[in-house]
Design an enzyme around this catalytic site. Sequence first.
Site, PDB file in Angstrom:
ATOM      1  N   SER A 116      20.965 -16.838 -22.702  1.00  0.00           N
ATOM      2  CA  SER A 116      21.201 -16.125 -21.453  1.00  0.00           C
ATOM      3  C   SER A 116      20.567 -16.830 -20.262  1.00  0.00           C
ATOM      4  O   SER A 116      19.526 -17.491 -20.393  1.00  0.00           O
ATOM      5  CB  SER A 116      20.577 -14.736 -21.584  1.00  0.00           C
ATOM      6  OG  SER A 116      20.566 -14.095 -20.349  1.00  0.00           O
ATOM      7  N   TYR A 140      13.457  -9.348 -22.370  1.00  0.00           N
ATOM      8  CA  TYR A 140      14.716  -9.776 -22.993  1.00  0.00           C
ATOM      9  C   TYR A 140      14.900 -11.291 -22.847  1.00  0.00           C
ATOM     10  O   TYR A 140      15.184 -12.004 -23.819  1.00  0.00           O
ATOM     11  CB  TYR A 140      15.884  -9.018 -22.343  1.00  0.00           C
ATOM     12  CG  TYR A 140      17.210  -9.673 -22.535  1.00  0.00           C
ATOM     13  CD1 TYR A 140      17.840  -9.672 -23.779  1.00  0.00           C
ATOM     14  CD2 TYR A 140      17.849 -10.338 -21.477  1.00  0.00           C
ATOM     15  CE1 TYR A 140      19.056 -10.305 -23.962  1.00  0.00           C
ATOM     16  CE2 TYR A 140      19.065 -10.962 -21.648  1.00  0.00           C
ATOM     17  CZ  TYR A 140      19.663 -10.947 -22.896  1.00  0.00           C
ATOM     18  OH  TYR A 140      20.854 -11.579 -23.074  1.00  0.00           O
ATOM     19  N   LYS A 144      15.029 -14.588 -25.730  1.00  0.00           N
ATOM     20  CA  LYS A 144      16.044 -15.651 -25.846  1.00  0.00           C
ATOM     21  C   LYS A 144      15.375 -17.029 -25.791  1.00  0.00           C
ATOM     22  O   LYS A 144      15.744 -17.945 -26.525  1.00  0.00           O
ATOM     23  CB  LYS A 144      17.077 -15.519 -24.725  1.00  0.00           C
ATOM     24  CG  LYS A 144      17.964 -14.296 -24.858  1.00  0.00           C
ATOM     25  CD  LYS A 144      18.984 -14.468 -25.976  1.00  0.00           C
ATOM     26  CE  LYS A 144      19.800 -13.215 -26.179  1.00  0.00           C
ATOM     27  NZ  LYS A 144      20.805 -13.318 -27.223  1.00  0.00           N
TER      28      LYS A 144
END
Length: 325
Positions: A116, A140, A144
Amino acid sequence: MRVILFGGAGYIGAHVALEFLKRGDEIGIFDNLSTGLRENVPGEAKFYKGDILNKEEVAKALSDGWDIAIHLAAFKAAGESMMSPEKYAENNIAGSLNIITGCLKSGCNYFVLSSSAAVYGEPKYIPIDEEHPKDPENYYGFTKLEIERNLEWFSKLKGLRYASLRYFNAAGYDTDGKMTGLEKNPANLLPIIMETAMGMREKIVIFGDDYPTPDGTCIRDYVHVTDLARAHVMASDYIREHDENLIVNLGSENGISVLEMVETAKKITGRNFKSEIGERRKGDPAKLVASSKKAYEKLGWKAEKSDIKTLLESTYKVYLKNEKK
Ligand code: UFG
């Protein structure tokens, strides 16, 4: 090629599966259906209902012998990751390690990660290229980045070959109408716009109009999910043919503001739904736009369906189909 997709019943995973099927690859889909949908699994696919936190279930699916694993089984709500980091640590980090180690044990040495733009954090410059500092703004994005770092180590130590695809804002639906499953509890702009247009929500709140952008609302780089899906096929071929790793951004290189999206949606749907300006949402950068130069140079990939009209029309069509069900 034999391709197993972890999280292949989800919104992006299902579109990726479709692209592999289109060119005749054999596919397996592993999903716990927590956010994925059984109806997204095509008849041609071998389906494994399982959880990436369960090593035995992962090993069993991998024991069927796959050439490459595509990993799209992650939680992706940035806001939620700041309230429940444990959930994201467990599923996104521990779950990914289960898949990576399972792959190595089973002899599946090629791996594609759904990463991402969240790995970059607040942009220091625009457009964002792959060399941009990696300083995630939310947990988040950190998960990643951690998975990417593990892939790098497993590549160095164990010879795993991987591609990490850093998506910008995924949006839209298959333009051939093959994908009709709607995401459960969507948190992103386009599905929220559509739910409002369909009367499922009373109004849409635009989070802030005092950003340093031409109309004051945030600008994002929306990339059509079929464009993203094509990139998975290209990246899979690339790492196998060149026997090297690949990290690329996937974006349209075109910025669209929230207001522009909302107003264009009103025109395209012909539904004059209610929108209002609200408070800023915490952690939203004013502007995110990708440089996808590297994806073009390495893969010959370019966004082709990521214009505002195709994004909105393809999404609206799916909402209309579901309304009639
Ligand atoms: N927005 C609103 N109202 C809403 C929902 C969203 O104004 O009801 C705005 C947001 O403030 C933002 C834009 O619409 O400016 C897009 O918001 P999304 O929540 O759809 O997407 P984000 O840009 O926050 O994040 C998305 C993915 C992340 C990914 C990131 C990469 O959800 O996982 O794109 O660019 F990391």
